[in-house]
Design a protein around this motif. Structure first.
Motif, mmCIF file in Angstrom:
data_model
loop_
_atom_site.group_PDB
_atom_site.id
_atom_site.type_symbol
_atom_site.label_atom_id
_atom_site.label_comp_id
_atom_site.label_asym_id
_atom_site.label_seq_id
_atom_site.Cartn_x
_atom_site.Cartn_y
_atom_site.Cartn_z
ATOM 1 N N GLN A 109 0.828 -1.206 0.000
ATOM 2 C CA GLN A 109 0.000 0.000 0.000
ATOM 3 C C GLN A 109 0.866 1.260 0.000
ATOM 4 O O GLN A 109 1.926 1.308 0.616
ATOM 5 N N LYS A 135 0.154 5.781 -0.716
ATOM 6 C CA LYS A 135 -0.721 6.865 -1.137
ATOM 7 C C LYS A 135 -0.542 7.123 -2.629
ATOM 8 O O LYS A 135 0.583 7.249 -3.105
ATOM 9 N N LEU A 140 -9.433 6.852 -0.266
ATOM 10 C CA LEU A 140 -8.470 6.155 0.585
ATOM 11 C C LEU A 140 -7.157 5.905 -0.147
ATOM 12 O O LEU A 140 -6.076 6.183 0.376
ATOM 13 N N CYS A 141 -7.259 5.381 -1.362
ATOM 14 C CA CYS A 141 -6.047 5.006 -2.100
ATOM 15 C C CYS A 141 -5.284 6.212 -2.650
ATOM 16 O O CYS A 141 -4.051 6.231 -2.635
ATOM 17 N N ASP A 200 -5.703 9.311 0.980
ATOM 18 C CA ASP A 200 -5.461 8.826 2.340
ATOM 19 C C ASP A 200 -5.394 9.976 3.347
ATOM 20 O O ASP A 200 -4.383 10.149 4.060
ATOM 21 N N LYS A 232 -5.098 6.227 6.993
ATOM 22 C CA LYS A 232 -5.663 4.913 7.308
ATOM 23 C C LYS A 232 -4.977 3.764 6.574
ATOM 24 O O LYS A 232 -5.132 2.604 6.957
ATOM 25 N N LEU A 233 -4.242 4.077 5.500
ATOM 26 C CA LEU A 233 -3.564 3.001 4.764
ATOM 27 C C LEU A 233 -2.534 2.277 5.634
ATOM 28 O O LEU A 233 -2.081 1.195 5.274
ATOM 29 N N TYR A 283 -7.925 -1.225 6.729
ATOM 30 C CA TYR A 283 -8.097 -0.422 5.521
ATOM 31 C C TYR A 283 -7.095 -0.813 4.431
ATOM 32 O O TYR A 283 -7.414 -0.774 3.242
ATOM 33 N N ALA A 284 -5.884 -1.159 4.835
ATOM 34 C CA ALA A 284 -4.834 -1.474 3.858
ATOM 35 C C ALA A 284 -5.191 -2.685 3.005
ATOM 36 O O ALA A 284 -5.003 -2.672 1.785
ATOM 37 N N ALA A 288 -7.868 -2.032 0.338
ATOM 38 C CA ALA A 288 -7.316 -1.085 -0.638
ATOM 39 C C ALA A 288 -6.362 -1.786 -1.604
ATOM 40 O O ALA A 288 -6.431 -1.581 -2.824
#
Length: 277
Positions: free
Chosen positions: A12, A14, A42-43, A46, A50-51, A56-57, A60
């Motif tokens: 993961q 950003k 999120l991706c 972020d 949260k990633l 969450y990771a 994603a």
């Protein structure tokens, strides 16, 4: 022969998937509804960091992997085998036709929640020691409740377990000649027996999922063997508390005649593959 490989947690970052979410608006909208938040935000942005969190990771990475694969290869044709590192194995199953993409996302969400619920442990990447050396250190009287979690390459092994045990192991690894000992940013001792509570919780989600025979074979990163769809529920349950055997997976693929590995969403596995004899 060609194999497509999918990375797992740790891939993961950003901005991952930039440019691909807009190509699949319907799937992205379904993902948002299932997850209860914007997967695109999120991706790509972020905003709350949260990633870094397992819950969450994992969704994603899984969803980004899936869309990137679809954007390049909408059908299984073109690859002789699929494989994925831990979480990435869900993408391999989807690409092979054994699992529906959105069913997979639902499973990954449940998996992430269950794994995030096990805290208090730690993981450590060890560079420069062989598997035999690491196993010998784990038998040391000064190290307790620590296990091999990932056999990633001939040069990289990840251990996980109790935090005090991990600290003791790190000291012993440095004394034994490890060129690098690096803690991983994870919430628990993944892929060890300490994850059994998460495995038991995840079993309920697996019981609701249907798997199909598939169109292309998948090599498991837990066993290093071809996946049998009949036993997939047990395999994916066991995966949570069993070590990732990536070296064995790559060697099996090579034995099957694979000479070209195509990775999505980065080059994490490609770099590891070069370190596997």
């Amino acid at each position: 022969m060609r194999a497509r490989i999918f990375p797992g947690q740790g891939a993961q970052r950003k901005g991952m998937g930039d440019g691909v979410f807009g190509d699949f608006p319907e799937l992205t909208a379904q993902a948002d509804e299932l997850l209860g938040y914007s997967i695109t935000e999120l991706c790509l942005e972020d905003p709350e960091g949260k990633l870094r969190q397992t819950r969450y990771a994992q969704p994603a990475i899984y969803f980004t992997n899936a869309l990137l694969h679809l954007s390049e290869h909408g059908e299984p044709a073109g690859f002789d085998y699929f494989a994925g590192h831990s979480l990435g194995e869900y993408n391999a199953l989807v690409a092979a036709g054994m699992l529906d993409l959105m069913d997979g996302l639902d499973l990954v969400r449940g998996r992430a929640e269950a794994m995030a619920g096990v805290t208090g442990g730690a993981m450590l990447a060890v560079i420069g020691l062989s598997r035999n050396q690491v196993e010998s250190l784990l038998l040391s009287e000064s190290v307790a409740a620590v296990y091999i979690a990932n056999w990633n390459s001939d040069q990289q092994i990840v251990v996980a377990g109790d935090r005090s045990g991990i600290r003791a192991f790190g000291k012993e690894a440095r004394k034994s000649g490890a060129t690098k000992v690096a803690p991983l940013s994870v919430s628990g001792p993944f892929h060890t027996p300490l994850m059994n509570p998460a495995r038991i919780e995840f079993d309920r989600a697996l019981a609701r999922c249907a798997f199909k025979p598939g169109d292309v074979p998948v090599v498991s990163s837990t066993t290093g063997e071809l996946v049998d769809p009949v036993h997939l529920r047990n395999l994916l349950s066991t995966q949570i508390s069993s070590p990732v055997q990536w070296v064995t997976t790559v060697r099996t693929l090579r034995e099957f005649g694979v000479t070209r590995f195509s990775e999505v969403n980065g080059t994490t596995l490609t770099k590891l593959d070069r370190e596997i004899d």
